[in-house]
Design a protein around this motif. Structure first.
Motif: not given
Lengths: 186, 215
Positions: A24, A27, A31, A52-53, A56-57, A60, B61, B65
């Protein structure tokens, strides 16, 4: 573009621990940029936010296995591919200026950043390559790079549309680079 | 890189608030930085940089998390809860077993109490003699059956084998049993011991007696 050591530490840290808080921190600064990029392709706020999410996934899983050195450019490619693939899947692909940037490598940037050390023949070469560009590109590139005018000024001077100016400069820069690399090897 | 710095620059760039040089600088940077370039293009399309939207994204986000952390915690608590549940089960079983065990002996004691009340008080070895009924049998111990039993009990401690003997006898003028005979088969040594006990024991009243001795 140098890679900030802080970022490198986070990359390694996440790869080793899988701790999302570390990812996090890596990233989050990007964003807003990623959102902008997504909006460029989707032209839709909700979709861009979701993307955007989703990006992020995929970070991961991908960052656990991939050893990434330049996070920013890697992220750019990942994010862009995500949007393009998604659009292709939903069959709504529009004309996007695909490879404006992908062909860019350091030659040109390098010259920019370590400006003093440009050999004279390079300058001559560049001058002759500039001649090969079409008028619009040549004008725009000259105004932008040599006279350091911003897009708006270039647009004012030439009377071209602002977006046209941008693409003339981008294309001109690319052509210039291709020309210079070709001639250097000859 | 500082993200708010970039986003504010983009916003000011799009709003035309940057100076000529700043604009040039950003454009130049964007040419070398495709991510920045695309972001600028995107925000230009959107016509605005929406900070509220961006902070909502940051919130998402953070939630994502946090989700992992919660997942971990949930898992952790899950084990803890399982542990508590298991302990509770074990404790409950223990309590049930204890209750059951407490109830069982109580039942036994009550049974015993009934048993204890029934017999005539007896000697310490559990020896007991009762008068056997029959025609013409009139003898009884002068000191009473209780005393006779106590006497027998004292004498017969630890006698084995356990069993029962029925003895019939006459009572002579001095109140001493004589002509003692066993009804049924009985070990000779035991018979003579019992005969001796009767002769040496308490005086009897009456003429003819028969006792059943349990030992």
């Amino acid at each position: 573009m140098g890679v900030p050591p802080e970022e490198q530490k986070l990359l390694v840290g996440y790869r080793e621990t899988g701790d999302l808080r570390v990812l996090g921190r890596l990233y989050e600064p990007y964003m807003p940029l990623v959102y902008g990029l997504c909006y460029k392709y989707y032209k839709d706020e909700a979709k861009s936010e979701d993307a955007v999410m989703q990006i992020f996934e995929s970070l991961i899983t991908k960052l656990r296995t991939h050893e990434v050195t330049n996070f920013k450019s890697w992220l750019y490619t990942l994010a862009r591919n995500h949007c393009l693939m998604d659009l292709r899947r939903s069959n709504r692909i529009q004309t996007v200026d695909i490879d404006e940037h992908l062909m860019e490598s350091d030659v040109f940037m390098h010259q920019h950043h370590s400006g003093e050390g440009i050999p004279e023949e390079q300058l001559v070469l560049m001058e002759s390559c500039l001649e090969t560009l079409n008028t619009e590109q040549q004008t725009c590139v000259r105004l932008f790079y040599l006279e350091q005018k911003c897009y708006k000024e270039v647009a004012d001077i030439t009377g071209y549309d602002l977006n046209k100016v941008k693409s003339h400069i981008q294309n001109g820069k690319r052509n210039l680079k291709i020309c210079m690399e070709k001639n250097k090897h000859e | 890189m500082n993200n708010s710095y970039y986003i504010i620059r983009i916003q000011r760039y799009l709003n035309g608030e940057l100076s000529r040089d700043e604009m040039y600088e950003l454009e130049r940077e964007a040419l070398d930085d495709p991510l920045l370039q695309d972001a600028i293009d995107g925000y230009r399309l959107q016509r605005d940089v929406n900070h509220r939207q961006l902070s909502l994204l940051q919130r998402r986000l953070a939630d994502r998390i946090e989700g992992q952390a919660k997942e971990r915690n949930a898992f952790f608590f899950g084990w803890q809860r399982l542990g508590v549940a298991a302990t509770a089960c074990v404790l409950m079983v223990l309590v049930l077993v204890l209750l059951w065990m407490r109830n069982q002996p109580m039942q036994r004691t009550s049974e015993k109490e009934v048993q204890v009340e029934l017999p005539v008080p007896e000697g310490s070895a559990g020896v007991r003699a009762v008068a056997a009924s029959g025609a013409g049998l009139d003898a009884y111990p002068e000191g009473g059956w209780e005393a006779f039993n106590t006497y027998l009990g004292d004498k017969l401690i630890g006698t084995s084998p356990k069993g029962e003997a029925i003895l019939s006898f006459d009572v002579d003028a001095r109140g001493v049993p004589a002509n003692i005979q066993a009804d049924g088969h009985i070990d000779a040594a035991l018979l003579s011991e019992l005969q001796q006990l009767l002769v040496d024991g308490p005086k009897w009243a009456g003429t003819k007696g028969k006792v059943a001795i349990t030992f």
